[in-house]
Design an enzyme around this catalytic site. Structure first.
Site, PDB file in Angstrom:
ATOM      1  N   ASP A  30       0.837  -1.192   0.000  1.00 20.04           N
ATOM      2  CA  ASP A  30       0.000   0.000   0.000  1.00 20.04           C
ATOM      3  C   ASP A  30       0.883   1.258   0.000  1.00 20.04           C
ATOM      4  OD1 ASP A  30      -2.171   1.656   0.200  1.00 20.04           O
ATOM      5  OD2 ASP A  30      -2.754   1.041   2.217  1.00 20.04           O
ATOM      6  N   ARG A  36      -7.092  -1.634  -6.797  1.00 25.83           N
ATOM      7  CA  ARG A  36      -7.450  -2.991  -6.371  1.00 25.83           C
ATOM      8  C   ARG A  36      -8.558  -3.583  -7.245  1.00 25.83           C
ATOM      9  NH1 ARG A  36      -5.132  -3.101  -0.880  1.00 25.83           N
ATOM     10  NH2 ARG A  36      -3.781  -1.302  -1.178  1.00 25.83           N
ATOM     11  N   ASP A  82       0.365  -0.766  -4.970  1.00 21.47           N
ATOM     12  CA  ASP A  82      -0.971  -0.376  -5.463  1.00 21.47           C
ATOM     13  C   ASP A  82      -0.989   1.024  -6.061  1.00 21.47           C
ATOM     14  OD1 ASP A  82      -0.828   1.108  -3.052  1.00 21.47           O
ATOM     15  OD2 ASP A  82      -2.964   0.911  -2.675  1.00 21.47           O
TER      16      ASP A  82
END
Ligand SMILES: *[C@@H]1O[C@H](CO)[C@@H](O)[C@H](O)[C@H]1NC(C)=O
Ligand SMILES: *[C@@H]1O[C@H](CO)[C@@H](O)[C@H](O)[C@H]1NC(C)=O
Ligand SMILES: *[C@@H]1O[C@H](CO)[C@@H](O)[C@H](O)[C@H]1NC(C)=O
Ligand SMILES: *[C@@H]1O[C@H](CO)[C@@H](O)[C@H](O)[C@H]1NC(C)=O
Ligand SMILES: *[C@@H]1O[C@H](CO)[C@@H](O)[C@H](O)[C@H]1NC(C)=O
Length: 525
Positions: free
Chosen positions: A44, A88, A302
């Site tokens: 992340d 995502r 991400d």
């Protein structure tokens, strides 16, 4: 299956030297004809420069660097969006936000999530006989059937969104500091009055909240334990498995137990990086001891670092987006500058992915879906179009060719959510809209439209400092091609099945263990 996808498959097939069944070259490390296992680990807000193997200044990723030496490192690998939920959603569907409907983040009170008629990678693999598990940050909706257990995952363990979307008893760092959860058993009476930061952060196992607030100090260790248990049980079951791990790290360090001499320096971020690296190392060790020759581990970020968090944000390495930063604003997370979507990425599969190779192929998180589906011998939903490529030939060291074109959607820095405002074409990158995200100094910089677009040559200018002169031959040569590929993809999207996410909010969907406790604490804690 749409024409764009077919065309893309043919492009893929060309570099493989002709069309032949994927199974012929699949899984050379496997002698029993068993389907391969997949472990996808998504970090992340990890910067490209946060991986030591990418950027020599970083010295906190020993396990990941080892994985790079024992596998393949991708240096031109891109997230499909520059913020959490859309990135995502694209990983799990192989489709851009304009198709799957997820163009910006979901919140604690979001009624919806990834549209229910979008097919996830987990659903496709489960259909093909896989045991499926997800551990960590989901962030694709948690109300009712948006929860991961209804989206193809047999098993779920994690916080359904980011670890700063709720209070905890160990809030630690963050800018501004995350509030500690209020104590006491005064019934909260009406959740509607509460801002989400007053509601404790929940930890789920399958559909049950097992801890609220989560103890963040123990979270990485719990994720490691649950991941190794899942791999252990799935291997013992004799069925192939798919494990998707959405790490809580890096985002912003929150745990209060990192004793640092310099609590406002790089110390907390670096400690977080080491904790994340150790968690990945534990998962890899478990794979090595259980199903080493038959498991593909794919690690990626991400989106880029969260610059507004100052020294608690990661490093973009050389991708500083200095055209933008000169005018103010950051050129990292939320933006379509390289720092926003060029992410660290590694593939590891002993005996199948060659050792210690650096791939410069232009690849995307969108490629995970088609590649994994092909390696599993599973089948695609045929009624919609996909944006990724089956890049198994690149993974196996047989090709250096990835995408010719990628489209980078707006993720909140400027313009409409999801709009394809930036086009990557070979070594060039064209911006129709520029804008910065909030920087450490609080500034976002101006948002500007550019028609004709600004075009940068990334090979000569990784920092995106100086656009090509509009009158020059290079600009004039690239511009018509950019216009052509953009017009093509927009036509294709217009002809596709496109879904819309429900972004309405209702405080009643806030995950709450016990509404009679302040902050929704579980009675046990
Ligand atoms: C989500 O929550 C709302 C309450 O606002 C409820 O009416 C709705 O049915 C839920 N949606 C799903 C898909 O479960
Ligand atoms: C979660 O669900 C899976 C699949 O139904 C089940 O096998 C597992 O035992 C459940 N785990 C827990 C802790 O409830
Ligand atoms: C959280 O876990 C740590 C490590 O196990 C422990 O020392 C600490 O007391 C826990 N914090 C709370 C608030 O329970
Ligand atoms: C990996 O490759 C690099 C450069 O090609 C080389 O310097 C290094 O020694 C190699 N590492 C291993 C573990 O083979
Ligand atoms: C999902 O449902 C919506 C609304 O019916 C539709 O417009 C869309 O095309 C569907 N998406 C897919 C992928 O089937």
């Amino acid at each position: 299956m749409g024409w764009l996808f077919l065309k893309v498959l043919f492009m893929g097939a060309t570099f493989l030297g002709g069309l032949y069944p994927l199974v012929d070259f699949c899984c050379s490390g496997d002698t029993r004809g068993q389907k391969p296992n997949f472990v996808i680990i998504l970090a992340d807000d990890m910067g490209w420069g946060d991986l030591g193997a990418n950027w020599a200044e970083t010295k906190d990723t020993a396990n990941l660097d080892e994985m790079a030496a024992e596998g393949m490192r991708f240096v031109d690998f891109h997230a499909a969006a520059s913020t959490c939920s859309p990135s995502r959603a694209s990983l799990l569907t192989g489709r851009l936000g304009l198709r799957n409907g997820v163009t910006h983040n979901f919140g604690v009170t979001s009624v919806g999530g990834l549209p229910l008629n979008e097919t996830t990678l987990a659903e496709v693999l489960r259909q093909a006989g896989y045991v499926t598990g997800m551990i960590g940050k989901w962030h694709l909706g948690h109300n009712g059937s948006y929860h991961p257990n209804f989206r193809g995952f047999d098993y779920y363990f994690g916080i359904p969104y980011s670890h700063d979307m709720g209070c905890t008893d160990t809030p630690g760092y963050n800018h501004p500091p995350c509030p500690a959860c209020p104590r006491g058993d005064t019934p909260s009476r009406n959740l509607k009055r509460h801002c989400y930061t007053d509601v404790a952060l929940p930890l789920y196992e399958n559909l049950s909240i097992v801890e609220q607030p989560v103890n963040l100090t123990r979270l990485a260790q719990k994720y490691a334990e649950k991941a190794t248990q899942f791999i252990h049980r799935a291997s013992a079951s004799g069925r192939p498995f798919f494990l998707y791990v959405g790490l809580a790290h890096m985002h912003v360090p929150l745990s209060g137990t990192w004793h640092c001499a310099d609590p406002r320096g790089r110390g907390p971020y670096r400690a977080g990086l080491r904790e994340m690296d150790s968690l990945v190392g534990q998962i890899k060790d478990k794979v090595d001891h259980t199903a080493r020759e038959n498991t593909l581990i794919w690690f990626a970020g991400d989106n880029g670092p969260w610059a507004q968090k100052c020294e608690l944000a990661g490093s973009v390495g050389p991708f500083t987006g200095s055209w933008q930063t000169r005018q103010g604003g950051s050129a990292a997370k939320q933006t379509t500058w390289e720092g926003g979507h060029r992410v660290p990425a590694l593939a590891y599969w002993p005996g199948t992915v060659p050792l210690n190779v650096t791939s410069t192929a232009l690849l995307s998180v969108l490629d995970l879906f088609p590649t994994v589906v092909a390696l599993a011998g599973a089948s695609f939903p045929r009624d919609r179009h996909f944006d990724g490529l089956d890049v198994s030939a690149v993974l196996f060291g047989r090709s250096q060719t990835g995408h010719r074109v990628l489209f980078h959607p707006n993720s909140g820095a400027a313009g409409e959510y999801g709009a394809l405002q930036t086009v990557r074409l070979g070594r060039h990158k064209a911006f129709y809209i520029t804008g910065g995200a909030q920087a450490c100094d609080g500034k976002v910089g101006p948002a500007w439209r550019h028609e004709p677009p600004l075009i940068f040559n990334l090979e000569e200018d990784a920092a995106e400092a100086e656009p090509l002169g509009g009158g020059g031959a290079e600009y004039q040569r690239v511009l018509p091609k950019v216009r052509e590929v953009l017009a093509e993809v927009l036509l294709d999207i217009a002809a596709d099945k496109t879904s819309r996410a429900d972004y309405t909010q209702d405080p009643l969907v806030t995950p709450c263990c016990d509404p009679h406790q302040r902050a929704c604490r579980c009675p046990a804690t």
